[in-house]
Design an enzyme around this catalytic site. Structure first.
Site, mmCIF file in Angstrom:
data_model
loop_
_atom_site.group_PDB
_atom_site.id
_atom_site.type_symbol
_atom_site.label_atom_id
_atom_site.label_comp_id
_atom_site.label_asym_id
_atom_site.label_seq_id
_atom_site.Cartn_x
_atom_site.Cartn_y
_atom_site.Cartn_z
ATOM 1 N N CYS A 1 -2.213 -3.226 5.808
ATOM 2 C CA CYS A 1 -2.933 -4.353 6.383
ATOM 3 C C CYS A 1 -2.003 -5.217 7.247
ATOM 4 O O CYS A 1 -1.521 -4.754 8.260
ATOM 5 C CB CYS A 1 -3.652 -5.151 5.293
ATOM 6 S SG CYS A 1 -4.854 -6.327 5.939
ATOM 7 N N GLU B 1 -5.318 0.814 -1.847
ATOM 8 C CA GLU B 1 -5.418 0.410 -3.259
ATOM 9 C C GLU B 1 -6.834 -0.003 -3.647
ATOM 10 O O GLU B 1 -7.120 -0.214 -4.823
ATOM 11 C CB GLU B 1 -4.410 -0.713 -3.557
ATOM 12 C CG GLU B 1 -4.797 -2.102 -3.066
ATOM 13 C CD GLU B 1 -4.537 -2.359 -1.572
ATOM 14 O OE1 GLU B 1 -4.270 -1.398 -0.822
ATOM 15 O OE2 GLU B 1 -4.604 -3.538 -1.168
ATOM 16 N N HIS C 1 -7.102 -0.682 3.131
ATOM 17 C CA HIS C 1 -6.480 -0.940 1.827
ATOM 18 C C HIS C 1 -6.600 0.287 0.925
ATOM 19 O O HIS C 1 -7.621 0.452 0.260
ATOM 20 C CB HIS C 1 -7.137 -2.151 1.168
ATOM 21 C CG HIS C 1 -6.759 -3.438 1.811
ATOM 22 N ND1 HIS C 1 -5.663 -4.179 1.435
ATOM 23 C CD2 HIS C 1 -7.304 -4.099 2.853
ATOM 24 C CE1 HIS C 1 -5.554 -5.246 2.195
ATOM 25 N NE2 HIS C 1 -6.546 -5.222 3.075
#
Lengths: 254, 214
Positions: free
Chosen positions: B84, B196, B194
Site C-alpha cells: 500500500c 494480509e 493488501h
C-alpha cells in the site's frame, strides 16, 4: 472491470458473545465467533461486520477479545461498530485487529470524533453509520436518527452524509430504520440519493429478505456493498448463493 | 536475539498486527517481529514495509524514527515487500500533500482523477477504491506462484503509482483505467493491494514472499 460489489454478513455481539435473535429479543448464542467468521470467509464473504449491541458499558471491552481471535485466523477486512465514543475506542479496536471502525451515534453527538479519528488513523478505516427514517414533518425526505432509531436529530440524511465525508469518513453504512427487520428490501431511493451525493463507497443495510433485494441494492440503490444479517445467519441463503444470484444478474462479484 | 526471518517495519502508521498475523498463519514456525529498530531491520533476512493513512504522515513518521536509511538499505540488499503506502513511498513524489517519496524508483503517485472515474455503464466510480479487484499479472514472477492471473485482491486507496519505467510493472488493475498495482525489480516486490486482507490469494503471496530467493 472495476471493483466487485461486496457482500458483508453482519454479526451481533453482546457481552463478548456472538448472538442471534429476532428484533433483539431472545438472544441466543450463535456459536464460536471464530468458527462463524471462518464459515462466512469460506463461503466467500468479502468483509465481516461486528456490531456490539452490549447494553452495559462495563462489558463492552469484551468484543476486543473476539476481534483479536478472529483477526488471527480470518484474513478479510473486519469492521467493528457499536459503542464507539472516543478516538481512544477507535485506537483500541484497530489494535485488536479491526480494519475499519463504524461510528454512529457519536458522530451526531460529537462530530469532532470522526474528524480526529480520520486524521489520526486515516479515512480508510473510518466508516460513519447513518440510521435514517422517512419523515413527513421536515423539509427533507429522510432524517438521521440515533440510539438505534429512537432519537430524531433534525438532520437531513443526505446533507449529513456529505458532512461526514467532508470530515473524513472513508465509507458510509446507511441503514433504513423503516426497513430494518422487515425483509421487504433496502430503501433504495435513500441509498441512491446518498450514493449520488458523495464520492466514497456506500454500504446498504436494513431490510434484506431475499437475494433479489441484494441485486436491487446495487442496481437501484447505487450501493457498493450490501450488508445482511438474518438471511445468512438462519441458513436461508449462503454467501455463495447470494453471489451466484448477483452474478446472474450482471453484477460483478468476487 | 536470533536472526529474524521477517521484520515488519513499524513507524507508527496503522495497525501492523494483521500483517504479522497473516505471516504467522502461512508460516507458523517463522521468526517474525514488528519492529522499529534499525539494527533489527538491518539484520533481518526479509523486510516488509507496510503503510496506511496519508503518505505525508508516513514519510514524516518514518523520518521521526530515523528509519529512512534502514528502508533504503533493505531495498537494495534483501527480499523486500512493500504494501500500500509502502509501495507508494518508493517513488519520487506524491500528489498527496505534494511530498517527496524515498525516490527508489522514478515516477509519481497520483490521485484518481474525478473526471475519469466513470464505469462502462456511465456510472460514477467511488474514491477511495475500496474492495476486491482483479490483478492482471503482466509478467511471470516467483511471487505469483500458485496465484491465478486475474485473482482478486482487496484494495483501499485514493492514490496510485505511475512508474516512469514501464518495465517495473509486475501487475495492473483496471479501476476504471489500467494502473500499476504491483512492481518488481531485483529483490523488491511491492503491491498496492493488501495481501494480509485478501483471503487465500493474499496468503499465497505472503507464503511466496517467505520462500522467495531473488
Amino acid at each position: 472491470m472495476g471493483c466487485a460489489k461486496r457482500i458483508i454478513p453482519c454479526l451481533d455481539v453482546t457481552d463478548g458473545r456472538v448472538v442471534k435473535g429476532v428484533n433483539f429479543l431472545e438472544l441466543r448464542d450463535a456459536g464460536d465467533p471464530v468458527e462463524i467468521a471462518q464459515r462466512y470467509n469460506e463461503q466467500g464473504a468479502d468483509e465481516l461486520t461486528f456490531l456490539d449491541i452490549t447494553a452495559s458499558s462495563d462489558n463492552r471491552d469484551l468484543i476486543l477479545h473476539i476481534i483479536e481471535r478472529v483477526a488471527e485466523q480470518v484474513f478479510i477486512p473486519l469492521t467493528v461498530g457499536g459503542g464507539v465514543r472516543k478516538v481512544e475506542d477507535v485506537r483500541r479496536l484497530l489494535n485488536a485487529g479491526a480494519d475499519k471502525i463504524s461510528i454512529n451515534t457519536t458522530a451526531v453527538l460529537n462530530p469532532q470524533v470522526v474528524e480526529d479519528a480520520a486524521s489520526r488513523f486515516g479515512s480508510q478505516c473510518i466508516v460513519v453509520a447513518i440510521d435514517a427514517k422517512k419523515v413527513d414533518n421536515q423539509p427533507f425526505e429522510w432524517e438521521v436518527f440515533t440510539h438505534g432509531g429512537r432519537n430524531p436529530t433534525g438532520l437531513d440524511a443526505v446533507k449529513w452524509a456529505e458532512k461526514m465525508v467532508s470530515l473524513g469518513a472513508g465509507e458510509l453504512l446507511v441503514t433504513s430504520m423503516d426497513r430494518d427487520g422487515t425483509k421487504i428490501g433496502f430503501n433504495n431511493p435513500l441509498n441512491k440519493a446518498i450514493s449520488d451525493a458523495v464520492a466514497v463507497p456506500l454500504i446498504a443495510s436494513g431490510g434484506v429478505g431475499n437475494l433479489q433485494h441484494l441485486v436491487e441494492g446495487v442496481t437501484l440503490g447505487g450501493a457498493d456493498a450490501v450488508l445482511a444479517a438474518s438471511i445468512f445467519h438462519y441458513g436461508e441463503f449462503t454467501v455463495q448463493q447470494a453471489k451466484a444470484y448477483m452474478r446472474q444478474h450482471g453484477i460483478e462479484v468476487r | 536475539m536470533s536472526r529474524l526471518q521477517v521484520a515488519v517495519i513499524d513507524y507508527g502508521m496503522g495497525n501492523l498486527r494483521s500483517v504479522a498475523n497473516a505471516f504467522k498463519a502461512v508460516a507458523p514456525d517463522i521468526a517474525i517481529a514488528v519492529t522499529s529498530d534499525p539494527a533489527v531491520i538491518a539484520d533481518a533476512e526479509r523486510v516488509v514495509f507496510p503503510g496506511q493513512g496519508a503518505m505525508p504522515d508516513c514519510i514524516r513518521e518514518l523520518d521521526a524514527r530515523n528509519l529512512r536509511q534502514a528502508v533504503m538499505a533493505a531495498t537494495s540488499t534483501k527480499p523486500f515487500l512493500g504494501i500500500c503506502i509502502g509501495l507508494q513511498m518508493l517513488f519520487e513524489h506524491s500528489e498527496e500533500g505534494d511530498v517527496s517519496g524515498l525516490g527508489v524508483y522514478p515516477g509519481e503517485v497520483k490521485r484518481f482523477p474525478v473526471d475519469r472515474m466513470i464505469d462502462a455503464q456511465g456510472g460514477k466510480m467511488k474514491v477511495p477504491h475500496m474492495g476486491w479487484s482483479q490483478v492482471h499479472q503482466t509478467h511471470a514472477h516467483e511471487m505469483w506462484a500458485g496465484i491465478p492471473d486475474q485473482s482478486r485482491f482487496y484494495y483501499v486507496h485514493s492514490y496510485y503509482v505511475a512508474p516512469t519505467e514501464g518495465a517495473l510493472t509486475a501487475a495492473t488493475t483496471a479501476y476504471p483505467f489500467d494502473y500499476t498495482c504491483a512492481i518488481a525489480r531485483d529483490n523488491v516486490f511491492a503491491v498496492q493491494f493488501h495481501p494480509e486482507k485478501s483471503a487465500e490469494a493474499g496468503l499465497q503471496l505472503l507464503r511466496n514472499f517467505v520462500n522467495w530467493k531473488p
